[in-house]
Write a protein that holds these residues in place. Structure first.
Motif: not given
Length: 287
Positions: A226, A94-95, A220, A165, A228
């Motif tokens: 992601s 996700s990052m 993200g 995040k 988020d």
């Protein structure tokens, strides 16, 4: 009468005279108390105890010494990770591309402890209980203890409630996506997010929200992969994360060695005005 004989006889008596003057003259002169032998015995016992502990710590062969050294190192690492810097194992994509799966990120727990608060662009680790997850999922107590100890030194993935995040909006900010050119806006100012995963757009889901005070809007960097704040708009909290649930700021990549670097705040948010000052801040936000 043989006085000398009588004195000599009296001097040889083994029994001390009774009364105030009884007792050895050497004892009266030195000032020794009747309790002194017990005090000396207690001192000897204490010295023997320290000696026994020292012998136990240093004796027992190399295996015991190695075990003690390992235990001391683990205690030190746990204290450091609890109060100063905690390794955080990146569990998902996700990052990306800021972080890769398997990276060990070092989370600065002192970043916001003395009055500071998260800023736009910071990468934060937070507890998503009651914001991203409603209620704490059940976990075996023994497994939880093992996981907490291992995750504290970066050997296991963190708890299911811990997330990493990027902060996009802080309390009072109006965050909107997207403008006519497909860019994210914060307080009416377009944000050029050069940290996004290559090929990603700022968001495929339109949203428009004013972040409540004391909360954060987080996303993200790999927007298409992601979960988020956007995914929790209809839930309690509206997708925002309480500031007091932030564990710390991700300041460094510590592992693997080839990716060791500091994590800097991007310039993307440098020109974002304060809440209420931007040209597009007015109006009624919606999710």
């Amino acid at each position: 009468m043989d006085t000398d004989a009588q004195l000599s006889e009296r001097d040889r008596s083994p029994e001390p005279a009774e009364g105030e003057e009884q007792g050895s003259r050497s004892a009266r002169i030195s000032g020794d108390s009747p309790d002194e032998p017990a005090e000396r015995a207690a001192g000897r016992s204490e010295r023997l105890s320290f000696a026994a502990v020292g012998q136990w710590l240093t004796g027992g062969g190399p295996l015991r010494r190695a075990g003690l050294l390992l235990t001391a190192c683990m205690i030190f690492l746990l204290l450091v990770s609890s109060y100063l810097v905690q390794p955080f194992l990146i569990p998902s994509r996700s990052m990306e591309n800021t972080f890769q799966v398997g990276d060990r990120v070092l989370v600065n727990k002192l970043a916001y402890r003395f009055g500071g608060e998260p800023r736009r662009g910071d990468v934060v680790v937070f507890d998503g209980t009651d914001s991203f997850i409603q209620g704490r999922p059940p976990e075996n107590p023994v497994a939880a203890l093992v996981r907490e100890g291992a995750s504290a030194v970066g050997l296991m993935r963190p708890a299911e409630t811990d997330y990493i995040k990027r902060v996009v909006g802080v309390g009072g900010d109006r965050v909107r996506c997207c403008d006519q050119r497909g860019r994210l806006e914060v307080n009416g100012r377009p944000v050029i997010e050069d940290y996004l995963h290559p090929g990603d757009t700022p968001s495929e889901v339109p949203f428009d929200i004013v972040v409540p005070e004391g909360k954060l809007w987080v996303m993200g960097d790999h927007r298409s992969d992601s979960r988020d704040s956007r995914d929790h708009l209809g839930e309690p909290g509206g997708g925002t994360v309480p500031v007091d649930r932030v564990i710390g700021r991700a300041d460094w990549i510590g592992w693997p060695l080839g990716r060791m670097t500091s994590v800097k705040r991007p310039e993307a948010f440098a020109r974002v005005p304060e809440p209420g000052q931007g040209p597009g801040h007015g109006g009624s936000p919606h999710g």
